[in-house]
Enzyme design. Structure first.
Site, PDB file in Angstrom:
ATOM      1  N   ASP A  34       2.435  12.039   8.733  1.00  0.00           N
ATOM      2  CA  ASP A  34       2.317  13.492   8.704  1.00  0.00           C
ATOM      3  C   ASP A  34       2.643  14.109  10.059  1.00  0.00           C
ATOM      4  OD1 ASP A  34       1.333  15.982   7.332  1.00  0.00           O
ATOM      5  OD2 ASP A  34      -0.121  15.908   8.962  1.00  0.00           O
ATOM      6  N   GLU A  41       7.531  12.689   8.033  1.00  0.00           N
ATOM      7  CA  GLU A  41       7.645  14.118   7.761  1.00  0.00           C
ATOM      8  C   GLU A  41       8.023  14.773   9.094  1.00  0.00           C
ATOM      9  OE1 GLU A  41       5.301  18.218   6.826  1.00  0.00           O
ATOM     10  OE2 GLU A  41       4.352  16.540   7.849  1.00  0.00           O
TER      11      GLU A  41
END
Length: 671
Positions: A350, A403
């Site tokens: 993330d 990401e």
């Protein structure tokens, strides 16, 4: 839980004062001259373990730190180890001792590592505990165990003595998963949030357990044809509205849904069904909860002490000190833990961009350049390289997915050629351009066709995954189907067209839960998806379309064999802006596997539309998003279409076909 005592430390446990690593007085247990260890006890640390930990190179700290039930001198009990270098006193407190701060003191190792240890007899699995820590300056804190494998169910905050023992029954999957996770294999991920995917129909306030989720999820994923499930963070998190992205227990699956073993059984059942499991992993920040990592031993232990590098202004959370070796060992070991102990098939990392740039979400004067004068966080860059090298060395049959929303070079390129070493990267540019295009009225799409075609300019610079994730259906952005223009029929036709474009475009796929059946409301973290919508034709048809696309994707080699190389994609025509029709070919290793894709971005059907084709032959329609079972209008090409020796669009052969309104057609020679 018993009331915590706040009485002063008993005088009889005050140990002698010895010089600390910093040169300041520190109270530690007396050192045994024969062993040079403080109050010699059972220890899981060798000198080499300590060396690796302090060098930032230890990859399995979960075998050392935390709580471990062991037998010591013929007595069953629990060994505890915690890192608290700025502490002058540490004790284990819990129900077992009435939360007494003086009854179970820990001993600091003689080697200046800052590791505190103790063995407590006659306590074991399921016992609650915390660490009571007194900082050198006198500050007192009570902390959960950073390496605990289980925690109390929030809002309670104590750790639990637990283990990760499980007799795995997924040997077939583990032996063969290399082919399932390969970069030339189909990879269609279903992103889901455990708490809100489905809830107890009889009591919508009750979250399902890991076992109940498995009962419903496994057959659903098998039926829909997704190859992988990606779970939003399952690590222990105290605050439900954070969706799991504010983690306090990095080594524990959330106790909201059950025990670590029940979580492992969920993974096992997915593996037995032939479905891979990806976990969201959050090394970018952590919350400031009193029981968590923040100021763990009374000092800035895990977070960077400079708020310009240690505090995240967007998320009001704290950033790991990526330059501190012991913190690097914590993070590397944590990544390895989920792959090792829980058999997961990969990690989706993330907020990578927030780690890569020192000026991320900061104004001028709010950040400090690196040693070279640039904006890159060199310590985070090196950490990513080290983590990815470690993962692919020990688990070469898994995937690590970034990401990452910027143009940072080489994110998914190997470290040995200067890349960060990830296996894939989210294609955020494709997502933004595509949604912007599909939100437009079809009458104006002809002016914005570059939103569709631009992606292939850079599509092969990285190993891209195409994400339609949870971030696109919250905070007033509307659900996917509600983003689409037009009346009800047109909105659902547009959604099927969007999915068709996504599945036939180069790259792997990720779709957030609810999108597959046209969820109309925005995602709510504390409420179930609207499964009742599947009784209605538009939603039932959308689900059938996604199921068919997954089948097409998994069974046609041209859709995945060369998905990360330019020779797997060829534009046929992008010039018909007036009609907003684009066409392209997808290619596999065998030329006979080539597919022809035609997209009509307007609600006007086109009959006898001529298009140049890659080769002569009989073209058969193998997918049409306008099929009546998908809630379409049924404009199809029912019989094979023979190519003609009519030059068109720079090709000697062409065909004429019917193109449905707001529809996608996929054809194959000789199918």
């Amino acid at each position: 839980m018993a009331k915590r005592k706040t009485t002063p430390l008993p005088a009889e446990i005050e140990p002698v004062v010895q010089p600390s690593v910093t040169g300041q007085p520190r109270t530690t247990p007396e050192v045994d001259p024969a062993t040079q260890q403080a109050n010699p006890i059972y220890s899981r640390f060798s000198d080499f373990d300590v060396h690796l930990f302090r060098a930032g190179k230890h990859q399995k700290l979960y075998e050392k730190f935390g709580s471990h039930v062991v037998e010591h001198n013929g007595v069953i009990g629990t060994y505890f180890a915690v890192w608290a270098p700025s502490a002058r006193y540490v004790a284990v407190i819990g129900n077992f001792n009435g939360w007494d701060k003086g009854s179970a003191p820990m001993s600091v190792r003689w080697d200046s590592s800052g590791i505190w240890e103790t063995f407590i007899p006659h306590i074991g699995r399921g016992e609650t505990y915390k660490y009571f820590i007194v900082h050198e300056g006198g500050r007192e804190v009570e902390k959960g165990d950073p390496y605990a494998h289980s925690w109390e169910v929030p809002p309670k905050t104590a750790s639990l003595i637990w283990d990760t023992y499980h007799e795995w029954q997924d040997q077939d999957w583990m032996a063969n998963r290399k082919a399932k996770n390969a970069l030339n294999a189909p990879f269609s991920a279903y992103e889901m949030h455990l708490s809100s995917w489905r809830r107890d129909p009889g009591n919508p306030e009750r979250e399902l357990s890991y076992g109940e989720i498995a009962d419903a999820l496994v057959p659903y994923i098998q039926d829909m044809g997704f190859t992988h499930v990606e779970f939003m963070p399952v690590m222990q998190y105290p605050y439900a509205p954070s969706w799991g992205y504010q983690i306090t227990g990095y080594y524990a699956p959330s106790s909201r849904f059950g025990t670590p073993q029940e979580f492992m059984q969920l993974i096992e059942r997915l593996h037995q069904a032939g479905v891979g499991v990806i976990l969201d992993w959050v090394p970018s920040h952590f919350p400031g909860d009193a029981h968590g990592l923040y100021e763990f031993d009374g000092s800035h232990l895990y977070e960077h002490p400079d708020p310009r590098r240690g505090y995240h202004p967007d998320w009001k959370s704290y950033i790991f000190n990526y330059g501190r070796p012991e913190v690097r060992s914590f993070l590397i070991s944590n990544a390895m833990f989920w792959l090792d102990r829980c058999h997961v098939d990969g990690l989706r990392v993330d907020a990578v961009a927030s780690m890569l740039y020192l000026d991320y979400s900061r104004n001028a004067g709010e950040w400090e350049p690196n040693a070279l004068g640039g904006r890159e966080n060199l310590e985070a860059v090196s950490l990513f390289k080290e983590i990815n090298e470690a993962i692919y060395a020990q688990f070469p049959d898994t995937q690590v997915i970034a990401e990452e929303s910027t143009s940072f070079p080489g994110v998914s390129r190997p470290v040995y050629v200067g890349g960060l070493g990830f296996g894939m990267k989210w294609m955020m540019g494709w997502m933004n351009d595509t949604l912007r295009y599909f939100e437009r009225d079809p009458a104006f799409r002809k002016f914005h066709q570059d939103n569709l075609t631009f992606s292939t300019v850079y599509a092969y610079t990285e190993n891209f995954m195409l994400p339609l994730s949870h971030d696109e259906v919250v905070y007033g952005k509307k659900s996917l189907v509600e983003k689409m223009p037009g009346d009800e029929w047109q909105r659902f036709a547009n959604l099927r067209l969007l999915f068709s474009y996504m599945f036939t475009h180069s790259g792997t796929k990720l779709l957030f839960m609810g999108g597959e059946f046209g969820q109309t409301s925005e995602w709510k973290f504390d409420d179930s998806l609207d499964w009742h919508l599947l009784q209605h034709a538009p939603h039932k048809g959308t689900a059938a379309c996604v199921k068919s696309l997954n089948h097409l994707y998994r069974t046609e080699p041209a859709m995945y064999e060369r998905t990360f190389t330019a020779d797997g994609f060829e534009w046929i025509d992008t010039a018909d802006r007036e009609n907003s029709i684009v066409s392209y070919a997808r290619k596999g290793n065998d030329p006979n596997d080539t597919l022809l894709i035609v997209l009509n971005m307007t609600p006007i059907p086109r009959s006898n539309y001529r298009i140049g084709v890659p080769s002569a032959g009989s073209y058969c329609e193998i997918f049409n998003s306008d099929a009546t079972e998908f809630y379409g209008s049924g404009v199809m090409n029912g019989t094979p279409i023979e190519s003609e020796q009519t030059a068109w669009q720079g090709r000697p052969q062409s065909i004429q076909l019917n193109i449905p309104p707001l529809g996608a057609v996929v054809l194959k020679v000789g199918a």
